[in-house]
Write a protein that holds these residues in place. Sequence first.
Motif, PDB file in Angstrom:
ATOM      1  N   GLY A 182     -13.337 -25.295 -10.031  1.00 12.18           N
ATOM      2  CA  GLY A 182     -13.895 -25.173  -8.697  1.00 12.18           C
ATOM      3  C   GLY A 182     -15.274 -24.560  -8.719  1.00 12.18           C
ATOM      4  N   TRP A 183     -16.047 -24.889  -7.698  1.00 12.91           N
ATOM      5  CA  TRP A 183     -17.337 -24.242  -7.457  1.00 12.91           C
ATOM      6  C   TRP A 183     -17.237 -23.450  -6.152  1.00 12.91           C
ATOM      7  CZ3 TRP A 183     -21.403 -23.756 -10.632  1.00 12.91           C
ATOM      8  CH2 TRP A 183     -21.565 -24.659 -11.682  1.00 12.91           C
ATOM      9  N   PHE A 184     -17.704 -22.223  -6.209  1.00 10.68           N
ATOM     10  CA  PHE A 184     -17.789 -21.353  -5.047  1.00 10.68           C
ATOM     11  C   PHE A 184     -19.232 -20.903  -4.899  1.00 10.68           C
ATOM     12  CE2 PHE A 184     -13.305 -20.337  -4.040  1.00 10.68           C
ATOM     13  CZ  PHE A 184     -12.689 -20.903  -5.132  1.00 10.68           C
ATOM     14  N   ARG A 185     -19.539 -20.349  -3.743  1.00  7.11           N
ATOM     15  CA  ARG A 185     -20.853 -19.757  -3.564  1.00  7.11           C
ATOM     16  C   ARG A 185     -20.744 -18.536  -2.671  1.00  7.11           C
ATOM     17  NH1 ARG A 185     -23.896 -24.409   0.135  1.00  7.11           N
ATOM     18  NH2 ARG A 185     -22.711 -24.063   2.066  1.00  7.11           N
ATOM     19  N   GLN A 186     -21.701 -17.648  -2.847  1.00  2.40           N
ATOM     20  CA  GLN A 186     -21.728 -16.431  -2.041  1.00  2.40           C
ATOM     21  C   GLN A 186     -23.156 -16.126  -1.650  1.00  2.40           C
ATOM     22  OE1 GLN A 186     -19.813 -13.011  -3.813  1.00  2.40           O
ATOM     23  NE2 GLN A 186     -19.538 -12.061  -1.811  1.00  2.40           N
ATOM     24  N   ALA A 227     -16.323 -29.094   0.855  1.00  2.33           N
ATOM     25  CA  ALA A 227     -16.568 -28.372   2.103  1.00  2.33           C
ATOM     26  C   ALA A 227     -17.388 -29.229   3.070  1.00  2.33           C
ATOM     27  CB  ALA A 227     -17.310 -27.077   1.808  1.00  2.33           C
ATOM     28  N   ASP A 228     -17.089 -29.116   4.353  1.00  2.79           N
ATOM     29  CA  ASP A 228     -17.788 -29.916   5.362  1.00  2.79           C
ATOM     30  C   ASP A 228     -19.291 -29.699   5.324  1.00  2.79           C
ATOM     31  OD1 ASP A 228     -15.194 -29.601   7.916  1.00  2.79           O
ATOM     32  OD2 ASP A 228     -15.418 -31.000   6.242  1.00  2.79           O
ATOM     33  N   SER A 229     -19.696 -28.487   5.017  1.00  4.69           N
ATOM     34  CA  SER A 229     -21.124 -28.154   5.041  1.00  4.69           C
ATOM     35  C   SER A 229     -21.920 -28.866   3.959  1.00  4.69           C
ATOM     36  CB  SER A 229     -21.298 -26.639   4.892  1.00  4.69           C
ATOM     37  OG  SER A 229     -20.726 -26.194   3.674  1.00  4.69           O
ATOM     38  N   PHE A 232     -23.426 -32.990  -1.810  1.00  7.27           N
ATOM     39  CA  PHE A 232     -22.980 -32.422  -3.099  1.00  7.27           C
ATOM     40  C   PHE A 232     -21.900 -33.307  -3.704  1.00  7.27           C
ATOM     41  CE2 PHE A 232     -23.869 -27.587  -2.363  1.00  7.27           C
ATOM     42  CZ  PHE A 232     -25.144 -27.896  -1.930  1.00  7.27           C
ATOM     43  N   THR A 233     -21.927 -33.431  -5.004  1.00 11.28           N
ATOM     44  CA  THR A 233     -20.854 -34.102  -5.723  1.00 11.28           C
ATOM     45  C   THR A 233     -20.498 -33.301  -6.970  1.00 11.28           C
ATOM     46  OG1 THR A 233     -22.448 -35.486  -6.913  1.00 11.28           O
ATOM     47  CG2 THR A 233     -21.437 -36.426  -4.946  1.00 11.28           C
ATOM     48  N   ILE A 234     -19.255 -33.361  -7.332  1.00 10.28           N
ATOM     49  CA  ILE A 234     -18.778 -32.665  -8.514  1.00 10.28           C
ATOM     50  C   ILE A 234     -18.309 -33.696  -9.528  1.00 10.28           C
ATOM     51  CG2 ILE A 234     -16.412 -32.449  -7.638  1.00 10.28           C
ATOM     52  CD1 ILE A 234     -16.299 -29.667  -8.973  1.00 10.28           C
ATOM     53  N   SER A 235     -18.501 -33.373 -10.786  1.00  7.75           N
ATOM     54  CA  SER A 235     -18.040 -34.259 -11.850  1.00  7.75           C
ATOM     55  C   SER A 235     -17.718 -33.407 -13.073  1.00  7.75           C
ATOM     56  CB  SER A 235     -19.093 -35.310 -12.189  1.00  7.75           C
ATOM     57  OG  SER A 235     -20.290 -34.691 -12.644  1.00  7.75           O
ATOM     58  N   SER A 248      -7.198 -25.447  -5.720  1.00  9.37           N
ATOM     59  CA  SER A 248      -7.035 -24.522  -4.600  1.00  9.37           C
ATOM     60  C   SER A 248      -8.397 -24.180  -4.019  1.00  9.37           C
ATOM     61  CB  SER A 248      -6.349 -23.241  -5.062  1.00  9.37           C
ATOM     62  OG  SER A 248      -6.361 -22.264  -4.043  1.00  9.37           O
ATOM     63  N   ARG A 249      -8.413 -23.953  -2.724  1.00  8.17           N
ATOM     64  CA  ARG A 249      -9.643 -23.514  -2.068  1.00  8.17           C
ATOM     65  C   ARG A 249      -9.743 -21.997  -1.995  1.00  8.17           C
ATOM     66  NH1 ARG A 249      -9.023 -27.521   3.037  1.00  8.17           N
ATOM     67  NH2 ARG A 249      -6.847 -27.149   2.475  1.00  8.17           N
ATOM     68  N   SER A 250      -8.736 -21.308  -2.474  1.00  4.67           N
ATOM     69  CA  SER A 250      -8.704 -19.851  -2.407  1.00  4.67           C
ATOM     70  C   SER A 250      -9.199 -19.249  -3.713  1.00  4.67           C
ATOM     71  CB  SER A 250      -7.284 -19.368  -2.134  1.00  4.67           C
ATOM     72  OG  SER A 250      -7.219 -17.959  -2.219  1.00  4.67           O
ATOM     73  N   ALA A 251     -10.160 -18.361  -3.597  1.00  6.92           N
ATOM     74  CA  ALA A 251     -10.703 -17.711  -4.783  1.00  6.92           C
ATOM     75  C   ALA A 251      -9.629 -16.910  -5.518  1.00  6.92           C
ATOM     76  CB  ALA A 251     -11.864 -16.801  -4.389  1.00  6.92           C
ATOM     77  N   GLU A 252      -8.637 -16.457  -4.800  1.00 10.42           N
ATOM     78  CA  GLU A 252      -7.588 -15.647  -5.421  1.00 10.42           C
ATOM     79  C   GLU A 252      -6.756 -16.438  -6.418  1.00 10.42           C
ATOM     80  OE1 GLU A 252      -6.800 -12.640  -1.621  1.00 10.42           O
ATOM     81  OE2 GLU A 252      -5.338 -14.183  -2.155  1.00 10.42           O
ATOM     82  N   ASP A 253      -6.801 -17.744  -6.326  1.00  9.87           N
ATOM     83  CA  ASP A 253      -5.993 -18.581  -7.215  1.00  9.87           C
ATOM     84  C   ASP A 253      -6.710 -18.905  -8.526  1.00  9.87           C
ATOM     85  OD1 ASP A 253      -4.650 -20.412  -4.394  1.00  9.87           O
ATOM     86  OD2 ASP A 253      -3.867 -18.644  -5.448  1.00  9.87           O
ATOM     87  N   TYR A 254      -7.926 -18.447  -8.662  1.00 12.31           N
ATOM     88  CA  TYR A 254      -8.693 -18.720  -9.872  1.00 12.31           C
ATOM     89  C   TYR A 254      -8.695 -17.478 -10.765  1.00 12.31           C
ATOM     90  CZ  TYR A 254     -10.146 -23.050  -7.736  1.00 12.31           C
ATOM     91  OH  TYR A 254     -10.148 -24.309  -7.171  1.00 12.31           O
ATOM     92  N   ASP A 255      -8.526 -17.731 -12.034  1.00  9.56           N
ATOM     93  CA  ASP A 255      -8.349 -16.627 -12.971  1.00  9.56           C
ATOM     94  C   ASP A 255      -9.577 -16.340 -13.826  1.00  9.56           C
ATOM     95  OD1 ASP A 255      -5.488 -18.389 -13.046  1.00  9.56           O
ATOM     96  OD2 ASP A 255      -5.343 -16.251 -12.569  1.00  9.56           O
ATOM     97  N   TYR A 256     -10.430 -17.309 -13.970  1.00  6.27           N
ATOM     98  CA  TYR A 256     -11.609 -17.157 -14.822  1.00  6.27           C
ATOM     99  C   TYR A 256     -12.829 -17.597 -14.046  1.00  6.27           C
ATOM    100  CZ  TYR A 256      -7.900 -17.110 -18.305  1.00  6.27           C
ATOM    101  OH  TYR A 256      -6.749 -16.830 -19.007  1.00  6.27           O
ATOM    102  N   TRP A 257     -13.891 -16.804 -14.172  1.00  3.80           N
ATOM    103  CA  TRP A 257     -15.115 -17.044 -13.415  1.00  3.80           C
ATOM    104  C   TRP A 257     -16.335 -17.008 -14.319  1.00  3.80           C
ATOM    105  CZ3 TRP A 257     -15.250 -17.845  -8.081  1.00  3.80           C
ATOM    106  CH2 TRP A 257     -14.021 -17.689  -7.424  1.00  3.80           C
ATOM    107  N   GLY A 258     -17.276 -17.863 -13.988  1.00  3.87           N
ATOM    108  CA  GLY A 258     -18.569 -17.777 -14.630  1.00  3.87           C
ATOM    109  C   GLY A 258     -19.369 -16.647 -14.015  1.00  3.87           C
ATOM    110  N   GLN A 259     -20.523 -16.394 -14.594  1.00  2.00           N
ATOM    111  CA  GLN A 259     -21.328 -15.252 -14.170  1.00  2.00           C
ATOM    112  C   GLN A 259     -22.153 -15.533 -12.922  1.00  2.00           C
ATOM    113  OE1 GLN A 259     -22.282 -17.517 -16.200  1.00  2.00           O
ATOM    114  NE2 GLN A 259     -24.505 -17.719 -16.136  1.00  2.00           N
ATOM    115  N   GLY A 260     -22.223 -16.774 -12.505  1.00  2.45           N
ATOM    116  CA  GLY A 260     -22.996 -17.115 -11.318  1.00  2.45           C
ATOM    117  C   GLY A 260     -24.410 -17.529 -11.653  1.00  2.45           C
ATOM    118  N   THR A 261     -24.919 -18.444 -10.856  1.00  2.00           N
ATOM    119  CA  THR A 261     -26.305 -18.872 -10.995  1.00  2.00           C
ATOM    120  C   THR A 261     -26.926 -18.925  -9.606  1.00  2.00           C
ATOM    121  OG1 THR A 261     -27.776 -20.567 -11.955  1.00  2.00           O
ATOM    122  CG2 THR A 261     -25.704 -21.353 -10.992  1.00  2.00           C
ATOM    123  N   GLN A 262     -28.109 -18.368  -9.481  1.00  2.00           N
ATOM    124  CA  GLN A 262     -28.760 -18.237  -8.174  1.00  2.00           C
ATOM    125  C   GLN A 262     -29.441 -19.540  -7.779  1.00  2.00           C
ATOM    126  OE1 GLN A 262     -29.077 -15.401  -5.958  1.00  2.00           O
ATOM    127  NE2 GLN A 262     -29.875 -17.007  -4.596  1.00  2.00           N
TER     128      GLN A 262
END
Length: 125
Positions: free
Chosen positions: A34-38, A60-62, A67-70, A106-120
């Motif tokens: 999954g991809w998330f953003r903050q 996400a509707d926005s 955006f496309t994921i692959s 899942s769309r819930s961040a709580e269901d993900y166990d491993y995360w990347g460091q983020g990119t701005q």
Amino acid sequence: VQLQASGGGLVQTGDSLRLSCAASGRTFSTYAMGWFRQAPGKEREFVVGIRWGGGTAYLADSVKGRFTISRDNAKNTVYLQMNNLKAEDTAVYYCATVSQPWTGVSRSAEDYDYWGQGTQVTVSS
């Protein structure tokens, strides 16, 4: 499991970026991603997921239509292609994955166990 996100930057409204998330430490192809953003002052939000079999899930509707994921299982990498970027897309983008194989997205961040460091990603208007 390690996830390394890259590809962010400063762009203008209407530009495109492609984010990458390289995974290591286990078999890549059998896990949903999954991809998330903050954005500053906001909660982390789900952007899009991709099933272990490769299908897109819960865009996400926005970001629909932009955006496309692959995923490239040979390269252990998931991509987020972002077109027609808007100022409201400005955020830190995170990739994430789950600990159980062959499960859905899942769309819930709580269901993900491993995360990347983020990119701005910063989009100037």
